[in-house]
Design a protein around this motif. Structure first.
Motif, PDB file in Angstrom:
ATOM      1  N   LYS A 306      -3.364   0.242  20.378  1.00  0.00           N
ATOM      2  CA  LYS A 306      -3.435  -0.417  19.075  1.00  0.00           C
ATOM      3  C   LYS A 306      -2.862   0.484  17.979  1.00  0.00           C
ATOM      4  O   LYS A 306      -2.110   0.036  17.105  1.00  0.00           O
ATOM      5  CB  LYS A 306      -4.903  -0.755  18.779  1.00  0.00           C
ATOM      6  N   LEU A 307      -3.194   1.751  18.063  1.00  0.00           N
ATOM      7  CA  LEU A 307      -2.746   2.688  17.023  1.00  0.00           C
ATOM      8  C   LEU A 307      -1.219   2.796  16.980  1.00  0.00           C
ATOM      9  O   LEU A 307      -0.611   2.757  15.903  1.00  0.00           O
ATOM     10  CB  LEU A 307      -3.366   4.073  17.279  1.00  0.00           C
ATOM     11  N   MET A 308      -0.607   2.930  18.150  1.00  0.00           N
ATOM     12  CA  MET A 308       0.852   3.074  18.186  1.00  0.00           C
ATOM     13  C   MET A 308       1.538   1.781  17.744  1.00  0.00           C
ATOM     14  O   MET A 308       2.617   1.790  17.163  1.00  0.00           O
ATOM     15  CB  MET A 308       1.320   3.483  19.582  1.00  0.00           C
ATOM     16  N   THR A 309       0.899   0.646  18.024  1.00  0.00           N
ATOM     17  CA  THR A 309       1.470  -0.633  17.611  1.00  0.00           C
ATOM     18  C   THR A 309       1.368  -0.788  16.093  1.00  0.00           C
ATOM     19  O   THR A 309       2.318  -1.222  15.428  1.00  0.00           O
ATOM     20  CB  THR A 309       0.747  -1.794  18.333  1.00  0.00           C
ATOM     21  N   LEU A 310       0.236  -0.379  15.560  1.00  0.00           N
ATOM     22  CA  LEU A 310       0.066  -0.412  14.095  1.00  0.00           C
ATOM     23  C   LEU A 310       1.080   0.524  13.439  1.00  0.00           C
ATOM     24  O   LEU A 310       1.733   0.165  12.445  1.00  0.00           O
ATOM     25  CB  LEU A 310      -1.369   0.025  13.747  1.00  0.00           C
ATOM     26  N   GLU A 311       1.230   1.714  13.999  1.00  0.00           N
ATOM     27  CA  GLU A 311       2.176   2.679  13.426  1.00  0.00           C
ATOM     28  C   GLU A 311       3.600   2.100  13.418  1.00  0.00           C
ATOM     29  O   GLU A 311       4.317   2.176  12.414  1.00  0.00           O
ATOM     30  CB  GLU A 311       2.174   3.984  14.237  1.00  0.00           C
ATOM     31  N   CYS A 312       3.979   1.517  14.532  1.00  0.00           N
ATOM     32  CA  CYS A 312       5.350   1.017  14.630  1.00  0.00           C
ATOM     33  C   CYS A 312       5.568  -0.144  13.650  1.00  0.00           C
ATOM     34  O   CYS A 312       6.598  -0.215  12.970  1.00  0.00           O
ATOM     35  CB  CYS A 312       5.626   0.594  16.070  1.00  0.00           C
ATOM     36  N   GLY A 313       4.577  -1.021  13.545  1.00  0.00           N
ATOM     37  CA  GLY A 313       4.682  -2.133  12.601  1.00  0.00           C
ATOM     38  C   GLY A 313       4.812  -1.627  11.168  1.00  0.00           C
ATOM     39  O   GLY A 313       5.627  -2.128  10.378  1.00  0.00           O
ATOM     40  N   MET A 314       4.032  -0.601  10.883  1.00  0.00           N
ATOM     41  CA  MET A 314       4.070   0.016   9.552  1.00  0.00           C
ATOM     42  C   MET A 314       5.457   0.621   9.277  1.00  0.00           C
ATOM     43  O   MET A 314       5.998   0.485   8.183  1.00  0.00           O
ATOM     44  CB  MET A 314       3.025   1.136   9.627  1.00  0.00           C
ATOM     45  N   ARG A 315       6.021   1.244  10.277  1.00  0.00           N
ATOM     46  CA  ARG A 315       7.356   1.854  10.111  1.00  0.00           C
ATOM     47  C   ARG A 315       8.420   0.773   9.900  1.00  0.00           C
ATOM     48  O   ARG A 315       9.320   0.929   9.064  1.00  0.00           O
ATOM     49  CB  ARG A 315       7.711   2.694  11.345  1.00  0.00           C
ATOM     50  N   PHE A 316       8.333  -0.311  10.672  1.00  0.00           N
ATOM     51  CA  PHE A 316       9.318  -1.397  10.507  1.00  0.00           C
ATOM     52  C   PHE A 316       9.196  -2.005   9.112  1.00  0.00           C
ATOM     53  O   PHE A 316      10.197  -2.275   8.445  1.00  0.00           O
ATOM     54  CB  PHE A 316       9.095  -2.498  11.563  1.00  0.00           C
ATOM     55  N   LEU A 317       7.944  -2.217   8.679  1.00  0.00           N
ATOM     56  CA  LEU A 317       7.746  -2.851   7.372  1.00  0.00           C
ATOM     57  C   LEU A 317       8.199  -1.916   6.245  1.00  0.00           C
ATOM     58  O   LEU A 317       8.822  -2.361   5.273  1.00  0.00           O
ATOM     59  CB  LEU A 317       6.271  -3.246   7.207  1.00  0.00           C
ATOM     60  N   GLU A 318       7.906  -0.638   6.401  1.00  0.00           N
ATOM     61  CA  GLU A 318       8.374   0.337   5.398  1.00  0.00           C
ATOM     62  C   GLU A 318       9.900   0.293   5.309  1.00  0.00           C
ATOM     63  O   GLU A 318      10.477   0.290   4.214  1.00  0.00           O
ATOM     64  CB  GLU A 318       7.906   1.745   5.791  1.00  0.00           C
TER      65      GLU A 318
END
Ligand code: GN1
Ligand code: MG
Length: 369
Positions: A306-318
């Motif tokens: 979950k953490l890595m998925t949240l991180e990646c989503g955050m990076r894409f959105l940024e």
């Protein structure tokens, strides 16, 4: 292609050049597959890559890491009776014996192509994903005795989720392109989970979770699957091999490979965590024995996905907010689409979290710890 042809002449490739194909996998580097004809009429293939110097600020460090890590892997694979031509990447040097060629702002490197195996964008066969888990687990094991202090940090704080959240907050505050208004829900989704970003970072700081030599970009398409045996024979894309947590490798692999849809799927109803694939990967990752992992690592395996998925989503959105300056896009809103699949997956993982933990527990018991 004329440029690629010219660069190719600078490397120690054998034979006469026959064909150049663009390989469009990956969001960062530019990759080409080159075919040469040998004097006996057979073909020999190579990979030629332009390193993205916007992402990797010090390509020289990247190449030193790769040379050291692949030399270590080669030694260990030979000692285990394996085939180092297929089980690790092997660099092809430039004609003047360098690890890479650089001119102006460009950095190029080359590898031997591994024949009889291929990569896949999505998992088509659960056994392949088991074998991907096994290969990433083995990668960590083989590098367990690598002197981590010799590695350069090619992208500092790469999986520091606290720092990633800070960067994200800054992009939201700046909103340089006025894109924020249409992505408020997605931004809120991230901010509601701010506390999650501290869990692994804090446990590392407390010394409960060790730093190891990790891959840090364990997408399923970074594994070569053998055409005959279906085994994951070789781990690719070593640019981000750095000290990190085993949880980053485990979590990122699940994020990408155990999703029922592509990373940029626009129909979110298709995006879910496939629990069977999650179980396969977990079993594969632990199949080299689970005792190389500390209790605190085993405890956080499910959460790491979950953490890595949240991180990646955050990076894409940024990156979407900043105007797509990091990840290569192929259509408008591509990074937004990618972010949305990640958040859909995070929500699904939250719903399935108890199940995920049960699966990990069973896999650990089966692996003998
Ligand atoms: C990038 O290069 P590629 O596509 O394997 C990124 C990863 C992300 C991934 C998302 C150096 O990997 O961190 O998880 O995209 N690599 C870098 O698909 O930032
Ligand atoms: Mg990569």
């Amino acid at each position: 292609m004329a440029r690629v042809e010219k660069i190719a002449e600078l490397f120690q490739f054998q034979g006469t050049p026959k064909e150049i194909e663009v390989c469009s996998i990956g969001h960062i580097n530019d990759t080409y597959i080159l075919t040469y004809e040998l004097p006996d009429g057979k073909s020999k293939r190579y990979i030629l890559q332009r390193i993205n110097a916007n992402v990797f600020k010090n390509p020289h460090d990247v190449m030193e890491n790769i040379a050291a890590v692949t030399a270590h892997l080669r030694k260990k694979i030979l000692a285990a009776g394996g085939d180092p031509e297929r089980e690790t990447l092997n660099l092809v040097l430039t004609r003047d014996g360098q690890l890479y060629f650089s001119a102006e702002d460009e950095f190029w490197r080359a590898y031997h192509y591994i024949e009889g195996a291929r990569t896949y964008e999505t998992v088509q066969n659960p056994k392949h994903f088991y074998h991907a888990g096994r290969a990433f687990g083995r990668f960590q094991l083989l590098l367990r005795d690598f002197p981590a202090e010799e590695l350069h940090e090619t992208i500092p704080d790469f999986h520091n989720t606290v720092k990633r959240l800070n960067d994200f907050r800054q992009a939201v505050a700046a909103d340089p392109l006025g894109r924020l208004a249409e992505v408020r829900d997605e931004v809120d989704f991230v901010l509601q989970r701010a506390d999650d970003t501290k869990i692994v970072v804090d446990a590392i700081a407390r010394g409960e979770i060790p730093l190891r030599v990790t891959h840090n970009d364990t997408k399923f398409n970074n594994i070569m699957i053998d055409d005959q045996t279906g085994e994951g024979i070789c781990v690719l894309d070593l640019d981000t091999v750095m000290p990190g947590s085993a949880l980053y490798d485990f979590g990122d692999a699940v994020r990408f490979g155990a999703s029922t849809a592509a990373e940029d799927e626009q129909d979110l109803s298709k995006v879910e965590l496939d629990l069977e694939l999650f179980a396969e990967f977990t079993k594969g990752f632990l199949s080299n024995g689970s005792d190389f992992l500390e209790p605190a690592e085993l405890e956080h395996l499910a959460f790491s996905a979950k953490l890595m998925t949240l991180e990646c989503g955050m990076r894409f959105l940024e990156d979407h907010l900043k105007g797509d300056v990091y990840f290569r896009i192929h259509r408008p809103n591509h990074n937004l689409d990618r972010a949305r699949t990640q958040f859909k997956l995070v929500a699904d993982m939250e719903a399935k979290f108890d199940e995920m933990r049960r699966i990990v527990k069973e896999a650990v018991a089966e692996a003998g710890k």
